[in-house]
Design a protein around this motif. Structure first.
Motif, PDB file in Angstrom:
ATOM      1  N   THR A 254       0.822  -1.215   0.000  1.00  0.00           N
ATOM      2  CA  THR A 254       0.000   0.000   0.000  1.00  0.00           C
ATOM      3  C   THR A 254       0.851   1.260   0.000  1.00  0.00           C
ATOM      4  O   THR A 254       0.551   2.236  -0.701  1.00  0.00           O
ATOM      5  N   VAL A 255       1.942   1.259   0.783  1.00  0.00           N
ATOM      6  CA  VAL A 255       2.707   2.502   0.983  1.00  0.00           C
ATOM      7  C   VAL A 255       4.001   2.559   0.180  1.00  0.00           C
ATOM      8  O   VAL A 255       4.513   3.650  -0.091  1.00  0.00           O
ATOM      9  N   ALA A 256       4.547   1.417  -0.199  1.00  0.00           N
ATOM     10  CA  ALA A 256       5.839   1.426  -0.896  1.00  0.00           C
ATOM     11  C   ALA A 256       5.661   1.796  -2.364  1.00  0.00           C
ATOM     12  O   ALA A 256       4.615   1.551  -2.970  1.00  0.00           O
ATOM     13  N   THR A 257       6.693   2.404  -2.922  1.00  0.00           N
ATOM     14  CA  THR A 257       6.676   2.770  -4.340  1.00  0.00           C
ATOM     15  C   THR A 257       7.153   1.565  -5.159  1.00  0.00           C
ATOM     16  O   THR A 257       8.352   1.390  -5.407  1.00  0.00           O
ATOM     17  N   LEU A 258       6.192   0.756  -5.528  1.00  0.00           N
ATOM     18  CA  LEU A 258       6.496  -0.448  -6.289  1.00  0.00           C
ATOM     19  C   LEU A 258       5.650  -0.464  -7.558  1.00  0.00           C
ATOM     20  O   LEU A 258       4.602   0.187  -7.625  1.00  0.00           O
ATOM     21  N   SER A 259       6.079  -1.228  -8.517  1.00  0.00           N
ATOM     22  CA  SER A 259       5.283  -1.397  -9.732  1.00  0.00           C
ATOM     23  C   SER A 259       4.738  -2.816  -9.771  1.00  0.00           C
ATOM     24  O   SER A 259       5.320  -3.745  -9.196  1.00  0.00           O
ATOM     25  N   LYS A 260       3.637  -2.982 -10.469  1.00  0.00           N
ATOM     26  CA  LYS A 260       3.028  -4.304 -10.615  1.00  0.00           C
ATOM     27  C   LYS A 260       4.001  -5.261 -11.304  1.00  0.00           C
ATOM     28  O   LYS A 260       4.114  -6.445 -10.931  1.00  0.00           O
ATOM     29  N   THR A 261       4.743  -4.764 -12.277  1.00  0.00           N
ATOM     30  CA  THR A 261       5.704  -5.590 -13.007  1.00  0.00           C
ATOM     31  C   THR A 261       6.782  -6.123 -12.082  1.00  0.00           C
ATOM     32  O   THR A 261       7.160  -7.299 -12.143  1.00  0.00           O
TER      33      THR A 261
ATOM     34  N   VAL B  24       6.586  -6.537  -8.798  1.00  0.00           N
ATOM     35  CA  VAL B  24       5.992  -7.510  -7.874  1.00  0.00           C
ATOM     36  C   VAL B  24       5.807  -8.859  -8.570  1.00  0.00           C
ATOM     37  O   VAL B  24       6.118  -9.910  -8.014  1.00  0.00           O
ATOM     38  N   THR B  25       5.317  -8.817  -9.801  1.00  0.00           N
ATOM     39  CA  THR B  25       5.089 -10.050 -10.554  1.00  0.00           C
ATOM     40  C   THR B  25       6.390 -10.802 -10.792  1.00  0.00           C
ATOM     41  O   THR B  25       6.464 -12.034 -10.626  1.00  0.00           O
ATOM     42  N   LYS B  26       7.419 -10.060 -11.150  1.00  0.00           N
ATOM     43  CA  LYS B  26       8.695 -10.686 -11.499  1.00  0.00           C
ATOM     44  C   LYS B  26       9.440 -11.217 -10.275  1.00  0.00           C
ATOM     45  O   LYS B  26      10.012 -12.314 -10.312  1.00  0.00           O
ATOM     46  N   ASN B  27       9.428 -10.462  -9.188  1.00  0.00           N
ATOM     47  CA  ASN B  27      10.271 -10.794  -8.045  1.00  0.00           C
ATOM     48  C   ASN B  27       9.560 -11.534  -6.917  1.00  0.00           C
ATOM     49  O   ASN B  27      10.181 -12.371  -6.251  1.00  0.00           O
ATOM     50  N   ILE B  28       8.297 -11.237  -6.673  1.00  0.00           N
ATOM     51  CA  ILE B  28       7.605 -11.842  -5.529  1.00  0.00           C
ATOM     52  C   ILE B  28       6.689 -12.983  -5.977  1.00  0.00           C
ATOM     53  O   ILE B  28       6.641 -14.038  -5.337  1.00  0.00           O
ATOM     54  N   ASP B  29       5.979 -12.775  -7.098  1.00  0.00           N
ATOM     55  CA  ASP B  29       5.129 -13.869  -7.605  1.00  0.00           C
ATOM     56  C   ASP B  29       5.948 -15.124  -7.888  1.00  0.00           C
ATOM     57  O   ASP B  29       5.507 -16.253  -7.612  1.00  0.00           O
TER      58      ASP B  29
ATOM     59  N   LYS C 192     -15.213 -23.415  -8.736  1.00  0.00           N
ATOM     60  CA  LYS C 192     -14.739 -23.729 -10.089  1.00  0.00           C
ATOM     61  C   LYS C 192     -13.655 -24.809 -10.030  1.00  0.00           C
ATOM     62  O   LYS C 192     -12.845 -24.935 -10.912  1.00  0.00           O
ATOM     63  N   PHE C 193     -13.645 -25.572  -8.932  1.00  0.00           N
ATOM     64  CA  PHE C 193     -12.699 -26.668  -8.725  1.00  0.00           C
ATOM     65  C   PHE C 193     -11.268 -26.186  -8.528  1.00  0.00           C
ATOM     66  O   PHE C 193     -10.317 -26.917  -8.761  1.00  0.00           O
ATOM     67  N   GLY C 194     -11.121 -24.927  -8.078  1.00  0.00           N
ATOM     68  CA  GLY C 194      -9.810 -24.396  -7.734  1.00  0.00           C
ATOM     69  C   GLY C 194      -9.618 -24.383  -6.228  1.00  0.00           C
ATOM     70  O   GLY C 194     -10.397 -24.972  -5.474  1.00  0.00           O
ATOM     71  N   LEU C 195      -8.572 -23.680  -5.765  1.00  0.00           N
ATOM     72  CA  LEU C 195      -8.250 -23.632  -4.338  1.00  0.00           C
ATOM     73  C   LEU C 195      -8.452 -22.248  -3.741  1.00  0.00           C
ATOM     74  O   LEU C 195      -8.124 -22.020  -2.567  1.00  0.00           O
ATOM     75  N   SER C 196      -8.959 -21.311  -4.529  1.00  0.00           N
ATOM     76  CA  SER C 196      -9.260 -19.941  -4.049  1.00  0.00           C
ATOM     77  C   SER C 196      -8.025 -19.250  -3.471  1.00  0.00           C
ATOM     78  O   SER C 196      -8.095 -18.600  -2.425  1.00  0.00           O
ATOM     79  N   ILE C 197      -6.897 -19.402  -4.130  1.00  0.00           N
ATOM     80  CA  ILE C 197      -5.705 -18.649  -3.741  1.00  0.00           C
ATOM     81  C   ILE C 197      -5.296 -17.780  -4.926  1.00  0.00           C
ATOM     82  O   ILE C 197      -5.777 -17.983  -6.049  1.00  0.00           O
ATOM     83  N   TYR C 198      -4.441 -16.816  -4.666  1.00  0.00           N
ATOM     84  CA  TYR C 198      -3.981 -15.935  -5.743  1.00  0.00           C
ATOM     85  C   TYR C 198      -2.568 -15.465  -5.429  1.00  0.00           C
ATOM     86  O   TYR C 198      -2.124 -15.492  -4.274  1.00  0.00           O
ATOM     87  N   PRO C 199      -1.819 -15.025  -6.439  1.00  0.00           N
ATOM     88  CA  PRO C 199      -0.427 -14.618  -6.242  1.00  0.00           C
ATOM     89  C   PRO C 199      -0.328 -13.240  -5.587  1.00  0.00           C
ATOM     90  O   PRO C 199      -1.305 -12.487  -5.541  1.00  0.00           O
ATOM     91  N   PRO C 200       0.853 -12.868  -5.079  1.00  0.00           N
ATOM     92  CA  PRO C 200       1.038 -11.567  -4.430  1.00  0.00           C
ATOM     93  C   PRO C 200       0.691 -10.377  -5.322  1.00  0.00           C
ATOM     94  O   PRO C 200       0.242  -9.330  -4.818  1.00  0.00           O
ATOM     95  N   SER C 201       0.879 -10.498  -6.624  1.00  0.00           N
ATOM     96  CA  SER C 201       0.591  -9.369  -7.519  1.00  0.00           C
ATOM     97  C   SER C 201      -0.875  -8.984  -7.478  1.00  0.00           C
ATOM     98  O   SER C 201      -1.222  -7.795  -7.643  1.00  0.00           O
TER      99      SER C 201
ATOM    100  N   HIS D  87      -0.645   7.059 -16.399  1.00  0.00           N
ATOM    101  CA  HIS D  87      -0.823   5.767 -17.067  1.00  0.00           C
ATOM    102  C   HIS D  87      -0.592   4.593 -16.119  1.00  0.00           C
ATOM    103  O   HIS D  87      -1.166   3.522 -16.284  1.00  0.00           O
ATOM    104  N   THR D  88       0.256   4.799 -15.087  1.00  0.00           N
ATOM    105  CA  THR D  88       0.529   3.705 -14.152  1.00  0.00           C
ATOM    106  C   THR D  88      -0.665   3.425 -13.250  1.00  0.00           C
ATOM    107  O   THR D  88      -1.006   2.261 -12.973  1.00  0.00           O
ATOM    108  N   ASN D  89      -1.316   4.474 -12.789  1.00  0.00           N
ATOM    109  CA  ASN D  89      -2.406   4.320 -11.815  1.00  0.00           C
ATOM    110  C   ASN D  89      -3.785   4.137 -12.442  1.00  0.00           C
ATOM    111  O   ASN D  89      -4.730   3.780 -11.739  1.00  0.00           O
TER     112      ASN D  89
END
Length: 412
Positions: free
Chosen positions: A31-38, A40-45, A73-82, A114-116
Motif C-alpha cells: 500500500t505505501v511502498a513505491t512499487l510497480s506491478k511488473t 511484484v510479478t517478477k520478483n515476488i510472484d 470452479k474446482f480451484g483452491l481460491s488462492i492468488y499470487p502476491p501481484s 498511465h501507471t495508476n
C-alpha cells in the motif's frame, strides 16, 4: 514462505498460512511502498509460485491457472502476491479519490497517470479478484486446451451442488491423494504422452497396447488391459452409494452388486440399471453410475438416457397400473381374491382346523368376528390357536403403510 515450507503440514494448511498470513503481512508494504506491478510479478510472484508448486507437486510444465480458480470452479481460491498488490493499490486510490480533503483529491488527480489508471478502473477489491479469475478461466478455455480440458467439461455439465461437495471432499483427502487430484485437474500427471511432450521420454505409447498413453487412456476407457481396474473403480463407488442409500427409512434398495438384491428383479436383465431405490411414498429412483472421464460427461448422459428411456416408461406404466388408476379397481380386487383363494385352498388341508375366508365357497370370518373387524382369513386349530390373516397385495413401496393401516383393526 521458507518457514512454512519447513513445517510438516498438509499442503492445504500451508496454502492457508500463505493466504491468510503471508499476503496479509505484505498488504501494508504493497500500500505505501513505491512499487510497480511488473516488479511484484517478477520478483515476488515467482517466489510464491515456486513454493506453491512444491507443496502441490505441480511440475514447472503444469499450469497454476486451475489452482487460482475459486472453490466453486474446482480451484483452491488462492492468488499470487501481484493480485494482492493490485487490491492494495485499488484501496489506496479509492481513498485518495473519495477523501473529504480537497488537497488529497488534488493528489489523486495529479497522480492519475498511465501507471495508476489500471487501479482506478476497479471499484472494489472483489472486482480485482473477479477479473483475475476470469482471466484464468479464459486461459483454460481458449489457450491451454490440454490442461484446461477438465475445466471446460466440468463447468459445462456439472451441477453447482457437485462443485460444493467436491471442495469439501478434496479438503479431507490425505496429502498424496490431494496432490494427485490437483495434477489430475490440470492434466500434469506423468503419463507417457506428457513425458514425451516435456522432452523427458522419447516414447509416448502405452506399454501394454502401444496406443498413445494419455490421462483418458490410462484412467478411464482407453486401455483394454485396465478394464478390470475400471470395473473395480465403478463398483467401489457404487458400493459406497448402495451402503449409504440403504439407510433411507421405509425404502427398498436394489443394487447390481454382490450382497444386494439385483435390480433385474424389477427390470429384467435387458434394462438392468446400477441401482434402484423404491421409497415409501411410491417414488422409484433409477440410478445409473458413470465414472468416465470429464470430457465424456455429455455423451455418457445422452447414451444412458437413451438406454433407459423405455425402462422409465414401463416403470411409470407399472406404478400407474398397480396403484394409481381408478379404472383398475376391479382388477385390484380380482388379484387380491385370487391370491386369497389360493391361500384358503392351501390352508384348508391343515388337519383338525376350521377355516374361514372372505371369498365365495368358504365360511365367512364374520361368523366369528362380525362385519366390523372382518379379516381376510381365520384359521382355528385343534390346539386352540387362532390365526388371523390379513392380505395386502399393494405395491412394494406401500408395504409399511399397509401394515400400519391393517394392524389397528386386527388389534381391536
Amino acid at each position: 514462505m521458507s518457514d512454512i515450507d519447513s513445517k510438516p503440514l498438509h499442503p492445504k494448511n500451508k496454502l492457508l498460512l500463505y493466504s491468510r498470513y503471508v499476503l496479509s503481512k505484505l498488504a501494508w508494504h504493497f500500500t505505501v511502498a513505491t512499487l510497480s506491478k511488473t516488479w511484484v510479478t517478477k520478483n515476488i510472484d515467482s517466489i510464491a509460485n515456486k513454493y506453491i508448486r512444491r507443496w502441490l507437486e505441480v511440475p514447472i510444465s503444469g499450469t497454476l491457472s486451475t489452482v487460482f480458480l475459486t472453490n466453486n470452479k474446482f480451484g483452491l481460491s488462492i492468488y499470487p502476491p501481484s493480485v494482492k498488490f493490485i487490491q492494495c493499490q485499488t484501496v489506496l486510490r479509492k481513498a485518495l479519490k473519495s477523501s473529504p480533503n480537497e488537497s488529497t483529491n488534488d493528489l489523486w488527480r495529479a497522480t492519475s497517470n498511465h501507471t495508476n489508471i489500471q487501479y482506478d478502473a476497479y471499484n472494489s477489491t472483489k472486482e480485482v479478484l473477479k477479473d483475475f479469475g476470469s482471466g484464468h478461466e479464459n486461459k483454460l478455455l481458449n489457450q491451454l486446451t490440454r490442461q484446461g480440458s477438465f475445466f471446460c467439461s466440468i463447468t459445462k455439465f456439472a451441477l453447482p451442488q457437485i462443485n460444493k461437495v467436491w471442495s469439501i471432499a478434496q479438503s479431507k483427502l490425505p496429502k498424496n491423494i490431494y496432490n494427485f487430484t490437483i495434477r489430475y485437474i490440470n492434466n500434469s500427471l506423468p503419463t507417457r504422452k506428457n513425458l514425451n511432450r516435456w522432452a523427458i521420454s522419447s516414447n509416448s505409447d502405452c506399454s501394454f497396447c502401444l496406443s498413445p498413453e494419455t490421462l483418458l487412456h490410462i484412467l478411464v476407457a482407453g486401455c483394454q488391459f485396465y478394464l478390470d481396474r475400471f470395473t473395480w473403480r465403478h463398483n467401489s463407488v457404487l458400493n459406497f452409494l448402495a451402503h449409504t442409500l440403504q439407510t433411507v427409512d421405509g425404502s427398498t434398495l436394489y443394487a447390481d452388486l454382490n450382497g444386494f438384491k439385483s435390480p433385474s428383479i424389477l427390470t429384467g436383465d435387458t434394462y438392468r440399471p446400477d441401482l434402484l431405490l423404491s421409497c415409501s411414498n411410491g417414488s422409484l429412483y433409477v440410478v445409473e453410475l458413470n465414472t468416465g472421464y470429464e470430457t465424456n460427461l455429455k455423451n455418457n448422459v445422452k447414451r444412458k438416457k437413451s438406454k433407459y428411456r423405455e425402462l422409465l416408461r414401463q416403470l411409470e406404466s407399472l406404478l400407474h397400473v398397480v396403484a394409481g388408476c381408478q379404472c383398475y379397481l376391479d382388477r385390484f380386487t380380482w388379484r387380491h381374491n385370487s391370491i386369497l383363494n389360493f391361500l384358503a385352498n392351501t390352508l384348508q388341508t391343515v388337519n383338525g382346523s376350521a377355516l374361514y375366508a372372505d371369498v365365495p365357497g368358504f365360511k365367512s370370518p364374520s361368523i366369528i368376528t362380525g362385519d366390523t373387524y372382518r379379516p381376510d382369513l381365520l384359521l382355528s386349530l385343534s390346539n386352540g390357536s387362532l390365526y388371523v390373516v390379513e392380505l395386502t397385495v399393494g405395491y412394494e413401496t406401500n408395504l409399511e403403510n399397509n401394515v400400519n393401516r391393517k394392524k389397528p383393526n386386527i388389534k381391536n
